[in-house]
Design a protein around this motif. Structure first.
Motif, PDB file in Angstrom:
ATOM      1  N   TYR A  11      10.616  -0.482   7.129  1.00 29.66           N
ATOM      2  CA  TYR A  11      10.722  -0.894   5.721  1.00 29.66           C
ATOM      3  C   TYR A  11       9.639  -1.904   5.305  1.00 29.66           C
ATOM      4  N   GLY A  12       9.572  -3.025   5.951  1.00 24.41           N
ATOM      5  CA  GLY A  12       8.642  -4.082   5.558  1.00 24.41           C
ATOM      6  C   GLY A  12       7.197  -3.728   5.801  1.00 24.41           C
ATOM      7  N   ARG A  13       6.938  -3.101   6.926  1.00 22.46           N
ATOM      8  CA  ARG A  13       5.550  -2.732   7.247  1.00 22.46           C
ATOM      9  C   ARG A  13       5.025  -1.675   6.292  1.00 22.46           C
ATOM     10  N   LEU A  14       5.879  -0.706   5.954  1.00 24.24           N
ATOM     11  CA  LEU A  14       5.478   0.325   5.004  1.00 24.24           C
ATOM     12  C   LEU A  14       5.239  -0.289   3.626  1.00 24.24           C
ATOM     13  N   SER A  15       6.115  -1.186   3.215  1.00 24.10           N
ATOM     14  CA  SER A  15       5.966  -1.825   1.899  1.00 24.10           C
ATOM     15  C   SER A  15       4.675  -2.623   1.822  1.00 24.10           C
ATOM     16  N   THR A  16       4.345  -3.322   2.880  1.00 27.44           N
ATOM     17  CA  THR A  16       3.110  -4.100   2.913  1.00 27.44           C
ATOM     18  C   THR A  16       1.889  -3.203   2.794  1.00 27.44           C
ATOM     19  N   TYR A  17       1.885  -2.109   3.575  1.00 26.42           N
ATOM     20  CA  TYR A  17       0.757  -1.175   3.542  1.00 26.42           C
ATOM     21  C   TYR A  17       0.577  -0.587   2.142  1.00 26.42           C
ATOM     22  N   VAL A  18       1.698  -0.173   1.535  1.00 20.54           N
ATOM     23  CA  VAL A  18       1.629   0.450   0.216  1.00 20.54           C
ATOM     24  C   VAL A  18       1.171  -0.568  -0.833  1.00 20.54           C
ATOM     25  N   ALA A  19       1.672  -1.789  -0.755  1.00 18.56           N
ATOM     26  CA  ALA A  19       1.271  -2.815  -1.723  1.00 18.56           C
ATOM     27  C   ALA A  19      -0.236  -3.078  -1.638  1.00 18.56           C
ATOM     28  N   LYS A  20      -0.773  -3.127  -0.417  1.00 18.35           N
ATOM     29  CA  LYS A  20      -2.218  -3.335  -0.271  1.00 18.35           C
ATOM     30  C   LYS A  20      -3.007  -2.183  -0.867  1.00 18.35           C
ATOM     31  N   GLN A  21      -2.565  -0.947  -0.612  1.00 18.21           N
ATOM     32  CA  GLN A  21      -3.270   0.218  -1.170  1.00 18.21           C
ATOM     33  C   GLN A  21      -3.216   0.207  -2.689  1.00 18.21           C
ATOM     34  N   LEU A  22      -2.080  -0.193  -3.248  1.00 19.51           N
ATOM     35  CA  LEU A  22      -1.955  -0.249  -4.710  1.00 19.51           C
ATOM     36  C   LEU A  22      -2.894  -1.297  -5.298  1.00 19.51           C
ATOM     37  N   LEU A  23      -3.045  -2.418  -4.620  1.00 16.35           N
ATOM     38  CA  LEU A  23      -3.949  -3.458  -5.115  1.00 16.35           C
ATOM     39  C   LEU A  23      -5.408  -3.048  -4.993  1.00 16.35           C
ATOM     40  N   TYR A  24      -5.724  -2.113  -4.059  1.00 18.43           N
ATOM     41  CA  TYR A  24      -7.085  -1.586  -3.948  1.00 18.43           C
ATOM     42  C   TYR A  24      -7.377  -0.556  -5.041  1.00 18.43           C
ATOM     43  N   GLY A  25      -6.352  -0.163  -5.808  1.00 22.60           N
ATOM     44  CA  GLY A  25      -6.553   0.788  -6.897  1.00 22.60           C
ATOM     45  C   GLY A  25      -6.118   2.200  -6.589  1.00 22.60           C
ATOM     46  N   GLU A  26      -5.528   2.431  -5.426  1.00 23.03           N
ATOM     47  CA  GLU A  26      -5.074   3.774  -5.055  1.00 23.03           C
ATOM     48  C   GLU A  26      -3.721   4.081  -5.713  1.00 23.03           C
ATOM     49  N   GLY A  27      -3.458   5.345  -5.924  1.00 25.71           N
ATOM     50  CA  GLY A  27      -2.132   5.792  -6.332  1.00 25.71           C
ATOM     51  C   GLY A  27      -1.377   6.221  -5.078  1.00 25.71           C
ATOM     52  N   VAL A  28      -0.097   5.915  -4.997  1.00 26.44           N
ATOM     53  CA  VAL A  28       0.676   6.215  -3.795  1.00 26.44           C
ATOM     54  C   VAL A  28       1.960   6.956  -4.177  1.00 26.44           C
ATOM     55  N   VAL A  29       2.211   8.059  -3.468  1.00 27.98           N
ATOM     56  CA  VAL A  29       3.459   8.802  -3.615  1.00 27.98           C
ATOM     57  C   VAL A  29       4.159   8.771  -2.267  1.00 27.98           C
ATOM     58  N   ARG A  73      11.130   0.786  -3.654  1.00 31.14           N
ATOM     59  CA  ARG A  73      10.211   0.442  -4.743  1.00 31.14           C
ATOM     60  C   ARG A  73      10.310  -1.048  -5.084  1.00 31.14           C
ATOM     61  N   ARG A  74      11.512  -1.597  -5.049  1.00 29.25           N
ATOM     62  CA  ARG A  74      11.678  -3.023  -5.332  1.00 29.25           C
ATOM     63  C   ARG A  74      11.006  -3.888  -4.264  1.00 29.25           C
ATOM     64  N   SER A  75      11.099  -3.460  -2.989  1.00 27.07           N
ATOM     65  CA  SER A  75      10.444  -4.247  -1.946  1.00 27.07           C
ATOM     66  C   SER A  75       8.930  -4.215  -2.118  1.00 27.07           C
ATOM     67  N   ILE A  76       8.386  -3.068  -2.559  1.00 27.19           N
ATOM     68  CA  ILE A  76       6.948  -2.974  -2.825  1.00 27.19           C
ATOM     69  C   ILE A  76       6.594  -3.871  -4.013  1.00 27.19           C
ATOM     70  N   LYS A  77       7.430  -3.850  -5.041  1.00 26.76           N
ATOM     71  CA  LYS A  77       7.203  -4.690  -6.225  1.00 26.76           C
ATOM     72  C   LYS A  77       7.175  -6.173  -5.858  1.00 26.76           C
ATOM     73  N   ASN A  78       8.064  -6.569  -4.958  1.00 29.24           N
ATOM     74  CA  ASN A  78       8.118  -7.974  -4.567  1.00 29.24           C
ATOM     75  C   ASN A  78       6.899  -8.399  -3.756  1.00 29.24           C
ATOM     76  N   MET A  79       6.134  -7.462  -3.233  1.00 32.76           N
ATOM     77  CA  MET A  79       4.920  -7.792  -2.492  1.00 32.76           C
ATOM     78  C   MET A  79       3.680  -7.763  -3.373  1.00 32.76           C
ATOM     79  N   LEU A  80       3.863  -7.403  -4.653  1.00 34.04           N
ATOM     80  CA  LEU A  80       2.757  -7.394  -5.612  1.00 34.04           C
ATOM     81  C   LEU A  80       2.887  -8.602  -6.537  1.00 34.04           C
ATOM     82  N   PRO A  81       1.790  -9.026  -7.138  1.00 35.98           N
ATOM     83  CA  PRO A  81       1.914 -10.061  -8.170  1.00 35.98           C
ATOM     84  C   PRO A  81       2.467  -9.425  -9.445  1.00 35.98           C
ATOM     85  N   SER A  82       3.788  -9.178  -9.467  1.00 33.01           N
ATOM     86  CA  SER A  82       4.385  -8.314 -10.491  1.00 33.01           C
ATOM     87  C   SER A  82       4.435  -8.942 -11.876  1.00 33.01           C
ATOM     88  N   LYS A  83       4.136 -10.228 -12.010  1.00 33.79           N
ATOM     89  CA  LYS A  83       4.145 -10.842 -13.335  1.00 33.79           C
ATOM     90  C   LYS A  83       2.772 -10.823 -13.985  1.00 33.79           C
TER      91      LYS A  83
END
Length: 139
Positions: A11-29, A73-83
């Motif tokens: 859970y946490g490791r996947l969320s971290t990886y996805v959050a980093k990819q999203l911040l690089y500008g990638e789309g993730v499904v 999705r919420r765990s990924i959101k919490n790893m992003l600067p969501s505000k």
């Protein structure tokens, strides 16, 4: 666009990886969100998620999700600067599914090697937790 199969991913490791990819500008499904595993004992994890759902009131919140795709999705959101605008736009590029939808048949999915679970015991799937939280159907 990155297509990720979340089967047996931590859970946490996947969320971290996805959050980093999203911040690089990638789309993730992400598919198979219900098969994501969380390490720990089952009673401890179920109590922890139940306590999170019982915080606040029904009317005022905070609302904590009950389904596997929304929890991930919420765990990924919490790893992003969501505000910030950057974080909000990054989260819009993330799509999480329970199971594998028919529109994605024929698509090649990747497994995140750094997030794979190698334990044979001592973990709980998100599906087990969501059943304890009250979700009854998989779809």
């Amino acid at each position: 666009m990155i297509y990720i199969d979340a089967d047996n991913a931590i859970y946490g490791r996947l969320s971290t990886y996805v959050a980093k990819q999203l911040l690089y500008g990638e789309g993730v499904v992400i598919v198979n969100a219900e098969k994501v595993v969380i390490t720990g004992t089952k009673p401890f994890l179920i109590n922890r998620f139940k306590e999170r759902r019982e915080i606040g009131s029904v009317r005022k919140g905070p609302a904590y999700p009950k389904t596997a795709d929304q929890i991930l999705r919420r765990s990924i959101k919490n790893m992003l600067p969501s505000k910030t605008t950057t974080g909000k736009e990054a989260l819009r590029r993330c799509v999480v599914y329970r199971g594998k939808p028919k529109i994605l048949e024929g698509t090649e999915f990747v497994k995140v090697d750094s997030a794979l679970n190698h334990k044979k015991s001592g973990y709980v799937t998100l599906q087990d937790i969501t059943f304890q939280l009250g979700q009854r159907s998989i779809q």
